[in-house]
Design an enzyme around this catalytic site. Structure first.
Site, short mmCIF file in Angstrom:
data_model
loop_
_atom_site.label_atom_id
_atom_site.label_comp_id
_atom_site.label_asym_id
_atom_site.label_seq_id
_atom_site.Cartn_x
_atom_site.Cartn_y
_atom_site.Cartn_z
N SER A 1 0.86 -1.19 0.00
CA SER A 1 0.00 0.00 0.00
C SER A 1 0.89 1.23 0.00
CB SER A 1 -0.89 0.00 1.25
OG SER A 1 -1.53 1.24 1.43
N TYR B 1 -0.83 -0.87 10.53
CA TYR B 1 -1.11 -1.20 9.13
C TYR B 1 0.06 -0.74 8.25
CZ TYR B 1 -3.49 -1.45 4.62
OH TYR B 1 -3.83 -1.73 3.32
#
Length: 252
Positions: free
Chosen positions: A138, A148
């Site tokens: 990401s 994350y």
């Protein structure tokens, strides 16, 4: 064409990887938790493309189920030529607000399963001197956004190293780093999409198409769209407080 194994294949980017790889003629192994949904999607792909589609239901945070998928990747009688590590989840709240067991499960899914499946694939692929791996990271890997971002940063760093190290052995490894993509990801984590500007959203077909092409070109990192390439460049000089971006907001 070879066999492609895709994790998180029942929806979102995983399903789009399956569609595009099937359209190219690859046989598929679809991995996700929901057997019923996988079976329905597999039937659709068989009918539409005529390719062989194997269904392998598994929760990759469960050691025994992860081991079953690792064994499938490592099986020399049924070689996997393309591995797509796509399975992932998001956590809505700040690190200290999330239950520890959720954070650990989050880490297992993003890091441990990717590491385990890459280990099995690289052993098999280097022996054959060919293979491709796409690890879905990401743009969050480039900015500080809690656990994350930390997990995706591991995927990014590992993929960059693996591409450099194993490309001479015929194996191409790419970290695919999209931004916001119209999938079920945000709904599943209970996050509102209303505060994200429309221009920030990408469509899954474009993300997958660019990721597959960059992988074939041997690129260690794929950042779909010029807008996100520019955002990543700016993140290198932006103040830390701006890199964190807006707080996630629950759906109302």
């Amino acid at each position: 064409m070879t066999t492609a194994l895709i994790t998180g294949a029942s929806s979102g980017l995983g399903a789009e990887f399956a569609r595009q790889l099937a359209a190219q003629g690859h046989a598929l192994v679809l991995v996700a938790r929901n057997r019923e949904r996988l079976e329905g999607f597999a039937a659709e792909l068989r009918s539409r493309t005529g390719v062989t589609v194997e269904v392998l239901p598994a929760d990759l945070t469960d050691p025994a189920q992860l081991a079953a998928v690792v064994d499938r990747v490592a099986d020399p009688a049924r070689p996997v030529g393309v591995l797509v590590n796509n399975a992932g989840i998001g956590l809505l709240h700040d690190f200290d607000e999330n239950p520890l067991e959720d954070e650990i499960r989050h880490l297992h899914l993003h890091v441990e399963s990717t590491l385990s499946l890459c280990h099995a694939a690289l052993r098999a692929m280097t022996a054959r001197r060919e293979g491709r791996i796409i690890n879905v990271a990401s743009v969050a890997a480039f900015v500080p956004r809690g656990s994350y971002s930390a997990a995706k940063a591991w995927i990014l760093s590992f993929s960059q190293w693996a591409n450099l190290h194993y490309k001479p052995s015929g194996v191409l490894v790419t970290a695919l780093c999209p931004g916001f993509v119209h999938t079920e990801f945000h709904e599943r984590m209970g996050m509102s999409k209303a505060f994200i500007p429309p221009f920030m959203w990408l469509r899954a077909p474009r993300v997958v198409r660019e990721g597959l092409l960059d992988n074939l070109r041997g690129k260690p990192v794929s950042i779909p769209s010029r807008r996100y390439k520019a955002i990543v460049l700016l993140s290198r000089v932006a103040p830390a407080r701006l890199k964190q971006g807006p707080r996630r907001r629950p759906k109302r």
